[in-house]
Write a protein that holds these residues in place. Sequence first.
Motif, PDB file in Angstrom:
ATOM      1  N   SER A   7       0.819  -1.213   0.000  1.00 46.80           N
ATOM      2  CA  SER A   7       0.000   0.000   0.000  1.00 46.80           C
ATOM      3  C   SER A   7       0.855   1.267   0.000  1.00 46.80           C
ATOM      4  O   SER A   7       0.595   2.215  -0.747  1.00 46.80           O
ATOM      5  N   LYS A   8       1.881   1.272   0.815  1.00 45.13           N
ATOM      6  CA  LYS A   8       2.729   2.471   0.903  1.00 45.13           C
ATOM      7  C   LYS A   8       3.543   2.680  -0.374  1.00 45.13           C
ATOM      8  O   LYS A   8       3.812   3.815  -0.765  1.00 45.13           O
ATOM      9  N   ASP A   9       3.930   1.595  -1.023  1.00 44.68           N
ATOM     10  CA  ASP A   9       4.665   1.707  -2.286  1.00 44.68           C
ATOM     11  C   ASP A   9       3.809   2.426  -3.333  1.00 44.68           C
ATOM     12  O   ASP A   9       4.295   3.328  -4.029  1.00 44.68           O
ATOM     13  N   LEU A  10       2.545   2.029  -3.444  1.00 39.13           N
ATOM     14  CA  LEU A  10       1.665   2.674  -4.417  1.00 39.13           C
ATOM     15  C   LEU A  10       1.431   4.131  -4.043  1.00 39.13           C
ATOM     16  O   LEU A  10       1.404   5.006  -4.920  1.00 39.13           O
ATOM     17  N   LEU A  11       1.279   4.411  -2.745  1.00 39.89           N
ATOM     18  CA  LEU A  11       1.116   5.794  -2.292  1.00 39.89           C
ATOM     19  C   LEU A  11       2.320   6.636  -2.689  1.00 39.89           C
ATOM     20  O   LEU A  11       2.183   7.769  -3.168  1.00 39.89           O
ATOM     21  N   ASN A  12       3.514   6.098  -2.530  1.00 37.69           N
ATOM     22  CA  ASN A  12       4.736   6.834  -2.875  1.00 37.69           C
ATOM     23  C   ASN A  12       4.859   7.079  -4.374  1.00 37.69           C
ATOM     24  O   ASN A  12       5.403   8.100  -4.802  1.00 37.69           O
ATOM     25  N   ILE A  13       4.364   6.137  -5.173  1.00 42.71           N
ATOM     26  CA  ILE A  13       4.390   6.316  -6.624  1.00 42.71           C
ATOM     27  C   ILE A  13       3.458   7.448  -7.041  1.00 42.71           C
ATOM     28  O   ILE A  13       3.803   8.295  -7.866  1.00 42.71           O
ATOM     29  N   LEU A  14       2.266   7.486  -6.438  1.00 44.81           N
ATOM     30  CA  LEU A  14       1.252   8.457  -6.845  1.00 44.81           C
ATOM     31  C   LEU A  14       1.459   9.838  -6.237  1.00 44.81           C
ATOM     32  O   LEU A  14       0.921  10.829  -6.743  1.00 44.81           O
ATOM     33  N   SER A  15       2.214   9.939  -5.143  1.00 52.43           N
ATOM     34  CA  SER A  15       2.397  11.231  -4.468  1.00 52.43           C
ATOM     35  C   SER A  15       3.864  11.461  -4.146  1.00 52.43           C
ATOM     36  O   SER A  15       4.530  10.594  -3.600  1.00 52.43           O
ATOM     37  N   SER A  16       4.346  12.648  -4.485  1.00 52.40           N
ATOM     38  CA  SER A  16       5.763  12.959  -4.296  1.00 52.40           C
ATOM     39  C   SER A  16       6.019  13.938  -3.153  1.00 52.40           C
ATOM     40  O   SER A  16       7.157  14.193  -2.793  1.00 52.40           O
ATOM     41  N   ASP A  17       4.965  14.529  -2.574  1.00 51.27           N
ATOM     42  CA  ASP A  17       5.124  15.464  -1.463  1.00 51.27           C
ATOM     43  C   ASP A  17       3.930  15.349  -0.536  1.00 51.27           C
ATOM     44  O   ASP A  17       2.955  14.653  -0.823  1.00 51.27           O
ATOM     45  N   SER A  18       3.988  16.050   0.594  1.00 55.77           N
ATOM     46  CA  SER A  18       2.950  15.921   1.609  1.00 55.77           C
ATOM     47  C   SER A  18       1.589  16.392   1.118  1.00 55.77           C
ATOM     48  O   SER A  18       0.553  15.809   1.469  1.00 55.77           O
ATOM     49  N   GLN A  19       1.565  17.446   0.305  1.00 56.64           N
ATOM     50  CA  GLN A  19       0.291  17.961  -0.179  1.00 56.64           C
ATOM     51  C   GLN A  19      -0.390  16.964  -1.126  1.00 56.64           C
ATOM     52  O   GLN A  19      -1.577  16.681  -1.000  1.00 56.64           O
ATOM     53  N   SER A  20       0.381  16.448  -2.090  1.00 61.79           N
ATOM     54  CA  SER A  20      -0.207  15.480  -3.026  1.00 61.79           C
ATOM     55  C   SER A  20      -0.536  14.179  -2.319  1.00 61.79           C
ATOM     56  O   SER A  20      -1.492  13.488  -2.676  1.00 61.79           O
ATOM     57  N   ARG A  21       0.227  13.839  -1.280  1.00 63.06           N
ATOM     58  CA  ARG A  21      -0.051  12.629  -0.512  1.00 63.06           C
ATOM     59  C   ARG A  21      -1.413  12.738   0.193  1.00 63.06           C
ATOM     60  O   ARG A  21      -2.177  11.773   0.240  1.00 63.06           O
ATOM     61  N   LEU A  22      -1.710  13.944   0.692  1.00 63.45           N
ATOM     62  CA  LEU A  22      -2.986  14.169   1.350  1.00 63.45           C
ATOM     63  C   LEU A  22      -4.143  13.998   0.371  1.00 63.45           C
ATOM     64  O   LEU A  22      -5.181  13.429   0.709  1.00 63.45           O
ATOM     65  N   ARG A  56      -5.972  12.793 -13.112  1.00 58.43           N
ATOM     66  CA  ARG A  56      -5.560  11.389 -13.148  1.00 58.43           C
ATOM     67  C   ARG A  56      -4.460  11.146 -14.164  1.00 58.43           C
ATOM     68  O   ARG A  56      -3.704  10.194 -14.040  1.00 58.43           O
ATOM     69  N   ASP A  57      -4.371  12.007 -15.171  1.00 61.87           N
ATOM     70  CA  ASP A  57      -3.320  11.838 -16.165  1.00 61.87           C
ATOM     71  C   ASP A  57      -1.942  11.944 -15.521  1.00 61.87           C
ATOM     72  O   ASP A  57      -1.004  11.265 -15.933  1.00 61.87           O
ATOM     73  N   GLY A  58      -1.830  12.791 -14.506  1.00 62.53           N
ATOM     74  CA  GLY A  58      -0.567  12.894 -13.774  1.00 62.53           C
ATOM     75  C   GLY A  58      -0.218  11.616 -13.059  1.00 62.53           C
ATOM     76  O   GLY A  58       0.944  11.204 -13.003  1.00 62.53           O
ATOM     77  N   TYR A  59      -1.235  10.940 -12.527  1.00 56.93           N
ATOM     78  CA  TYR A  59      -1.005   9.664 -11.864  1.00 56.93           C
ATOM     79  C   TYR A  59      -0.575   8.591 -12.863  1.00 56.93           C
ATOM     80  O   TYR A  59       0.259   7.736 -12.557  1.00 56.93           O
ATOM     81  N   LEU A  60      -1.142   8.647 -14.062  1.00 56.34           N
ATOM     82  CA  LEU A  60      -0.765   7.670 -15.088  1.00 56.34           C
ATOM     83  C   LEU A  60       0.704   7.829 -15.462  1.00 56.34           C
ATOM     84  O   LEU A  60       1.426   6.839 -15.633  1.00 56.34           O
TER      85      LEU A  60
END
Length: 371
Positions: A7-22, A56-60
Amino acid sequence: MFKKLNSKDLLNILSSDSQSRLVVLTQSWPMLNVDDVKTLKFNNKTFFSLVSRAERDGYLKKLNLSFLSKIKTNSASVAYKNGKSYLDFFSPHVENYNFLRLDLKSFFHSISYEIIKETFESYFLDEYFVDNGKEKRKEKIIDVFLNLVMLNVPSSYGDSFISGRRILPMGFSTSPLISNIVFRRFDIVIHEFCEKHNIKYSRYADDMLFSSNVSDKTLFSNRFHEEIKYILNRGGFKVNNAKTIQSKGVLSVNGYVVDSYIERKGLRLSSSKLKNINKIIHALEKGWSYEIILKKYAKKDFDKTNYYNKGISKYRSEYEKSQILNLLVGYRSYLISFHEFDRRDRSIDNNFLVVSGEIIKSIEKEINKII
């Protein structure tokens, strides 16, 4: 062995900072549907691009960079790989004589939800996505991934082939890499089958190319065709028979020619592929106006551009000049790529290298006139 993502690996892929992680932590991940995309029809093919959920394009793109691009695929597959080009699709076959080209029908949209899920379950741990601060999220990691990269098409959709299905959308940036990963199992089986019969195999997306030496009797046999179709059918893939090419000595596909005869042995562009480039150069040498050249040879009409407004005369000549310059620079880069490829692969026809070298010089001469 690829390490399974948690789960954390996917979170790290999709978010690079605290704001995007939120953002990732607090939003839901519903299935994409046709209301979330823009549809484009081109050459009887349907393409999709994200619109209302464009973030979502950014996540892709992040999935491509940090996950999908790191998964190994079979060596026979050369599309969508760094350092590989369409030339790599043909080069393994330049020493052979018998050629068979097969085209996969509706390749991306033939890849089922079931086979994508089955393939990627081996890359994700069987656990739920990260907590949202209050309770465990309902989506499992694999479901979040599938909801990002696939499209749900209603049964009422106009295209009967994809209606009522979840598809891998042609046009999404993740779809090419996913297609290679899913098709890897079939590439391996086909590759091994071909090696047993001394047949060369390469694939570029939906294009499959096979070749063998002059004495081979297997490639053109019904048994070979049926075996390949059987392997493909196991994944739900069909051959587009209308695009099948079977030839001896010379193969021509999309303007690329593989020639096994001594006097022209190697890979080259067809004369028709070069014709338009030569016509543009000739027209420039004769002093034709940029407007006429663009309309006649590039199918571009100035009046259809966004410059059709106040001050059009001021911008017209600069626009036309820039368009001609872009054409010439593009053609030059395209032809140079053959010379660069030959320096590492030595598979380009020598005569073509000479001819294209002269064309490159002519292009550079016209570029210098413009700039």
